[in-house]
Design an enzyme around this catalytic site. Structure first.
Site, PDB file in Angstrom:
ATOM      1  N   ARG A  29      -2.807   7.696 -17.786  1.00  0.00           N
ATOM      2  CA  ARG A  29      -4.017   6.811 -17.355  1.00  0.00           C
ATOM      3  C   ARG A  29      -4.431   6.684 -15.775  1.00  0.00           C
ATOM      4  O   ARG A  29      -3.486   7.040 -15.098  1.00  0.00           O
ATOM      5  CB  ARG A  29      -3.349   5.542 -18.024  1.00  0.00           C
ATOM      6  CG  ARG A  29      -3.371   5.490 -19.643  1.00  0.00           C
ATOM      7  CD  ARG A  29      -2.519   4.271 -20.031  1.00  0.00           C
ATOM      8  NE  ARG A  29      -1.110   4.273 -19.660  1.00  0.00           N
ATOM      9  CZ  ARG A  29      -0.204   3.460 -19.999  1.00  0.00           C
ATOM     10  NH1 ARG A  29      -0.775   2.287 -20.604  1.00  0.00           N
ATOM     11  NH2 ARG A  29       1.100   3.549 -19.733  1.00  0.00           N
ATOM     12  N   LYS A  45       1.548   2.027 -14.160  1.00  0.00           N
ATOM     13  CA  LYS A  45       2.822   1.857 -14.331  1.00  0.00           C
ATOM     14  C   LYS A  45       3.456   1.326 -12.835  1.00  0.00           C
ATOM     15  O   LYS A  45       3.027   1.666 -11.921  1.00  0.00           O
ATOM     16  CB  LYS A  45       3.551   3.142 -14.678  1.00  0.00           C
ATOM     17  CG  LYS A  45       3.217   3.441 -16.076  1.00  0.00           C
ATOM     18  CD  LYS A  45       3.442   2.489 -17.221  1.00  0.00           C
ATOM     19  CE  LYS A  45       4.766   2.348 -17.496  1.00  0.00           C
ATOM     20  NZ  LYS A  45       4.972   0.943 -18.386  1.00  0.00           N
ATOM     21  N   GLU A  98       1.829  -7.906 -17.138  1.00  0.00           N
ATOM     22  CA  GLU A  98       2.259  -8.392 -18.519  1.00  0.00           C
ATOM     23  C   GLU A  98       2.768  -9.910 -18.248  1.00  0.00           C
ATOM     24  O   GLU A  98       3.245 -10.459 -19.456  1.00  0.00           O
ATOM     25  CB  GLU A  98       3.630  -7.605 -18.682  1.00  0.00           C
ATOM     26  CG  GLU A  98       4.864  -7.683 -18.076  1.00  0.00           C
ATOM     27  CD  GLU A  98       4.839  -6.985 -16.707  1.00  0.00           C
ATOM     28  OE1 GLU A  98       6.010  -6.860 -16.191  1.00  0.00           O
ATOM     29  OE2 GLU A  98       4.079  -6.224 -16.514  1.00  0.00           O
ATOM     30  N   ALA A 155       9.540  -1.879 -27.502  1.00  0.00           N
ATOM     31  CA  ALA A 155      10.010  -2.816 -26.208  1.00  0.00           C
ATOM     32  C   ALA A 155      10.910  -2.242 -25.375  1.00  0.00           C
ATOM     33  O   ALA A 155      11.451  -2.878 -24.505  1.00  0.00           O
ATOM     34  CB  ALA A 155      10.703  -3.969 -27.092  1.00  0.00           C
ATOM     35  N   ASP A 194      10.233  -0.623 -22.566  1.00  0.00           N
ATOM     36  CA  ASP A 194       9.822  -1.188 -21.212  1.00  0.00           C
ATOM     37  C   ASP A 194      10.721  -2.400 -20.831  1.00  0.00           C
ATOM     38  O   ASP A 194      10.712  -2.584 -19.566  1.00  0.00           O
ATOM     39  CB  ASP A 194       8.207  -1.455 -21.187  1.00  0.00           C
ATOM     40  CG  ASP A 194       7.323  -0.205 -20.746  1.00  0.00           C
ATOM     41  OD1 ASP A 194       8.044   0.787 -20.074  1.00  0.00           O
ATOM     42  OD2 ASP A 194       6.261  -0.058 -20.993  1.00  0.00           O
ATOM     43  N   TYR A 206       1.623  -2.960 -14.109  1.00  0.00           N
ATOM     44  CA  TYR A 206       2.707  -3.453 -15.036  1.00  0.00           C
ATOM     45  C   TYR A 206       4.027  -3.151 -14.049  1.00  0.00           C
ATOM     46  O   TYR A 206       4.220  -2.250 -13.507  1.00  0.00           O
ATOM     47  CB  TYR A 206       2.799  -2.421 -16.166  1.00  0.00           C
ATOM     48  CG  TYR A 206       1.843  -2.740 -17.013  1.00  0.00           C
ATOM     49  CD1 TYR A 206       1.491  -3.979 -17.965  1.00  0.00           C
ATOM     50  CD2 TYR A 206       0.566  -1.793 -17.547  1.00  0.00           C
ATOM     51  CE1 TYR A 206       0.473  -4.350 -18.898  1.00  0.00           C
ATOM     52  CE2 TYR A 206      -0.386  -2.213 -18.387  1.00  0.00           C
ATOM     53  CZ  TYR A 206      -0.491  -3.427 -19.019  1.00  0.00           C
ATOM     54  OH  TYR A 206      -1.375  -3.749 -19.803  1.00  0.00           O
ATOM     55  N   HIS A 234       7.481  -4.923 -15.469  1.00  0.00           N
ATOM     56  CA  HIS A 234       8.760  -4.937 -16.438  1.00  0.00           C
ATOM     57  C   HIS A 234       9.919  -5.125 -15.607  1.00  0.00           C
ATOM     58  O   HIS A 234      11.016  -4.274 -15.823  1.00  0.00           O
ATOM     59  CB  HIS A 234       8.442  -3.930 -17.431  1.00  0.00           C
ATOM     60  CG  HIS A 234       7.500  -3.893 -18.301  1.00  0.00           C
ATOM     61  ND1 HIS A 234       7.146  -4.649 -19.346  1.00  0.00           N
ATOM     62  CD2 HIS A 234       6.346  -2.948 -18.155  1.00  0.00           C
ATOM     63  CE1 HIS A 234       5.812  -4.511 -19.895  1.00  0.00           C
ATOM     64  NE2 HIS A 234       5.416  -3.334 -19.311  1.00  0.00           N
TER      65      HIS A 234
END
Length: 370
Positions: free
Chosen positions: A15, A75, A118, A268, A270, A94, A96
């Site tokens: 991406r 990411k 997120e 889940a 991540d 993101y 995480h």
């Protein structure tokens, strides 16, 4: 403001944070965009597309990070990128953090300002920047599941739809949020027998009203899950704990209840994974087996639909990117309390209590930065 878009370097991450049409919108707001050469190639966008949108190209990631006031990624930064971050630089991606203590420490050490997609919320308590990728990941969970149920791919040789005289396969989905609902949509579309378990009775009622008898819903409990596991061909883990590590809803001991070569899909992962036996995998080597049960635990599932995912992500993030660029991050988080929820690390300080408790790290109240 100068906004940088580096090439994603996480394994098999295809991406791009902002497609050319989003870049054009940013430039129209009077900002400068620096894009690493070939950053959009896997998503179908050429360097010429970015130049036409008004961006400037850079040869490498170091040049992008050095020039930009704000870095937009998909990411979390990888170890090779940690040293490229600098004090006061804004990072929007993101993160995480609950599943990644080294990254948490690196962001604190860099003294950058890190906002996580997120954890941004809205007035309804939803997560608008997580939703588009959750939609894709939920559907891919079943799409990948059908592939890895095939005997030639190490599966049990089950067709989810069934055929005349043969019962449909069973899909059990733990968690009825955005991921779970989208997994159910695709599984029902394939003709599977679909069960969704959720701990929220109001959510169960919503799903019942929306899908009626096509979808079986159950209030989440250990006995109910244990009753379903022996019949499941695919179990999708779709449990979200915002900003926190995912709970283990299927233990290693539970695997003995399942059919040989059935499949666990952990969306889940991540956030650390919601199956005890989960460990992160990549698209090149996505599946492994524990006690005869296959596990699919790819940590960046939507990347294989790079163009769809990049557009869906930027549709959600672009208004926030413009808000941050136009006002500066400090004013933006003062103006928008929902955007402020995305602030995870600020000038060396951790602002997520759940992560601080998990890793035994000091943290500050988010209100101190607004």
């Amino acid at each position: 403001m100068k906004i940088g878009i580096p090439t994603e370097i996480k394994p098999q991450e295809y991406r791009v944070a902002l497609p050319p049409h989003a870049v054009a919108a940013i430039v129209q707001h009077g900002h400068e965009v620096i894009v690493q050469s070939d950053a959009g190639s896997h998503s179908g966008y050429s360097d010429h597309d970015y130049i036409h949108a008004g961006a400037t190209l850079a040869d490498d990631a170091a040049s992008v990070f050095a020039a930009a006031d704000m870095i937009c990624k998909v990411k979390e930064p990888q170890p090779d990128e940690y040293e490229l971050l600098r004090p006061g630089q804004l990072l929007f991606t993101y993160l995480h953090l609950a599943a990644n203590k080294p990254l948490t420490n690196a962001l604190m050490k860099s003294r950058c300002v890190a906002l996580a997609y997120e954890t941004v919320t809205d007035s309804y308590g939803r997560f608008p920047l997580l939703t588009p990728m959750s939609e894709i990941a939920g559907r891919l969970a079943v799409q990948a599941g059908t592939w890895f149920l095939q005997a030639n791919n190490g599966g049990a040789g089950v067709m989810l739809s069934g055929v005349s005289g043969v019962m449909a396969g069973k899909v059990v989905i733990v968690g009825g949020g955005v991921v779970g609902e989208n997994a159910a949509i695709l599984a029902m579309g394939l003709g599977a027998d679909v069960y969704v378990l959720d701990a929220r009775m109001d959510r169960i009622r919503e799903l019942n009203l929306r899908y009626g008898s096509r979808l079986h819903t159950c209030l989440m409990s250990r006995p109910q899950l244990h009753a379903l596991l022996p019949h499941a061909d695919i179990v999708v883990g779709a449990v979200l704990m915002p900003g926190d590590k995912a709970p283990h809803v299927v233990s290693k001991a539970d695997l003995k209840l399942m059919k040989p070569k059935s499949l666990l899909v952990d969306v889940a992962i991540d956030q650390g994974g919601c199956f005890e036996t989960s460990r992160a995998t990549c698209h090149e080597d996505p599946v492994y087996q524990v006690n005869g049960i296959n596990h699919y635990c790819v940590a960046n599932m939507p990347s294989v639909c790079a163009q769809t995912a990049s557009v869906a992500l930027s549709n959600a993030t672009l208004p926030y990117v413009l808000e941050l660029a136009d006002a500066g991050w400090q004013q933006a988080v003062k103006n928008n309390r929902f955007l402020a929820e995305g602030l995870n690390v600020c000038n060396g300080d951790l602002t997520i209590e759940t992560v601080g408790r998990l890793f035994d790290l000091p943290y500050k109240n988010l209100a101190d930065f607004r």
